[in-house]
Design a protein around this motif. Structure first.
Motif, PDB file in Angstrom:
ATOM      1  N   VAL A  66       0.842  -1.190   0.000  1.00 33.63           N
ATOM      2  CA  VAL A  66       0.000   0.000   0.000  1.00 33.63           C
ATOM      3  C   VAL A  66       0.875   1.237   0.000  1.00 33.63           C
ATOM      4  O   VAL A  66       2.011   1.215   0.489  1.00 33.63           O
ATOM      5  N   CYS A  67       0.342   2.310  -0.572  1.00 36.41           N
ATOM      6  CA  CYS A  67       1.017   3.601  -0.561  1.00 36.41           C
ATOM      7  C   CYS A  67      -0.061   4.669  -0.671  1.00 36.41           C
ATOM      8  O   CYS A  67      -0.896   4.612  -1.579  1.00 36.41           O
ATOM      9  N   GLY A  68      -0.058   5.621   0.261  1.00 35.76           N
ATOM     10  CA  GLY A  68      -1.060   6.681   0.207  1.00 35.76           C
ATOM     11  C   GLY A  68      -0.863   7.666   1.339  1.00 35.76           C
ATOM     12  O   GLY A  68      -0.149   7.387   2.312  1.00 35.76           O
ATOM     13  N   PRO A  69      -1.481   8.841   1.232  1.00 39.72           N
ATOM     14  CA  PRO A  69      -1.377   9.843   2.292  1.00 39.72           C
ATOM     15  C   PRO A  69      -2.150   9.409   3.532  1.00 39.72           C
ATOM     16  O   PRO A  69      -3.212   8.796   3.441  1.00 39.72           O
ATOM     17  N   ALA A  70      -1.622   9.746   4.681  1.00 38.85           N
ATOM     18  CA  ALA A  70      -2.206   9.301   5.944  1.00 38.85           C
ATOM     19  C   ALA A  70      -3.389  10.162   6.366  1.00 38.85           C
ATOM     20  O   ALA A  70      -3.381  11.386   6.213  1.00 38.85           O
ATOM     21  N   VAL A  71      -4.413   9.495   6.886  1.00 39.66           N
ATOM     22  CA  VAL A  71      -5.415  10.125   7.729  1.00 39.66           C
ATOM     23  C   VAL A  71      -5.301   9.431   9.083  1.00 39.66           C
ATOM     24  O   VAL A  71      -5.023   8.227   9.140  1.00 39.66           O
TER      25      VAL A  71
END
Length: 237
Positions: A66-71
């Protein structure tokens, strides 16, 4: 979004933070790299940054990436079980599509904060993955081929309702000893979990791609030598 159910976390606990969308194509370029966590760790090291989470976070389904901006969501032990609320549905509702839900419990593993219904709600909201500094449950379901990827410190059957309380959404949290701010890039695979500060995501990606190209050339140039087998040795020796 109504299918996620009503909100439960008081608005005073939700920071009004807008998570910026990554540059077009950036996430796809990260995911095109093999061993993305290792590459990101090396690039951060070259920049004098440390975003590598301590060992222990494992994917419910091996082979997940996975790769993505954090919430972010931070839990604390419930002071009053009757008033304690869980915040995963609220977190997913706030998340932009492709975000990684980071749920921090301070390493609490006695009670699970994510299960199969929570993961299904996350997928419905467009979340790309969940990383929990704590425990999950429903491991059989979470390890299925069609469930969004989930990382955690382990599994436990007891749920966290009335035991943990959603203290804050959209605030800074610590994930396995690493600071995560909303919008920081979270990268995870079987090698581990790495957090790339939002201001360094493009520099880290460029270094990863350069290193990958160099390693590809290096491997192509390595001579392939067959080991001579002694006479009479089995073929697999």
């Amino acid at each position: 979004m109504e299918a996620l159910g009503g909100g439960t976390v008081p608005t005073a606990r939700i920071r009004p933070v807008a998570v910026p969308a990554p540059a077009p194509g950036l996430i796809e370029r990260y995911l095109a790299l093999p061993d993305i966590a290792c590459g990101a760790a090396d690039a951060l090291d070259a920049l004098g940054l440390d975003g590598v989470c301590r060992p222990g976070l494992r994917a419910a389904r091996p082979g997940s990436r996975v790769c993505g901006p954090a919430v972010t969501l931070r839990y604390e032990p419930a002071a009053d079980p009757a008033d304690a609320v869980l915040g995963d549905r609220d977190l997913y509702r706030l998340a932009p599509r492709g975000a990684v839900a980071v749920i921090a419990t301070g390493g609490h593993t006695r009670h699970a904060v994510v299960g199969d219904i929570s993961a299904a709600c996350a997928a419905l909201a467009g979340v790309s993955g969940i990383v929990v500094d704590g425990a999950v449950r429903d491991l059989d379901a979470l390890s299925g081929p069609d469930v969004l990827p989930v990382w955690s410190l382990g599994a436990v059957p007891a749920n966290a309702r009335g035991r943990l309380d959603a203290a804050e959404l959209n605030g800074p949290v610590h994930l396995a000893d690493v600071l995560v701010r909303p919008g920081d890039l979270v990268v995870a695979d079987d090698n581990g979990t790495v957090v790339v500060p939002s201001e360094a995501v493009e520099d880290v990606l460029a270094r990863c791609e350069t290193a990958h190209a160099h390693e590809t050339r290096l491997l192509a140039d390595l001579p392939v030598r067959r080991r001579r087998r002694p006479e009479g040795a089995p073929q697999w020796a």
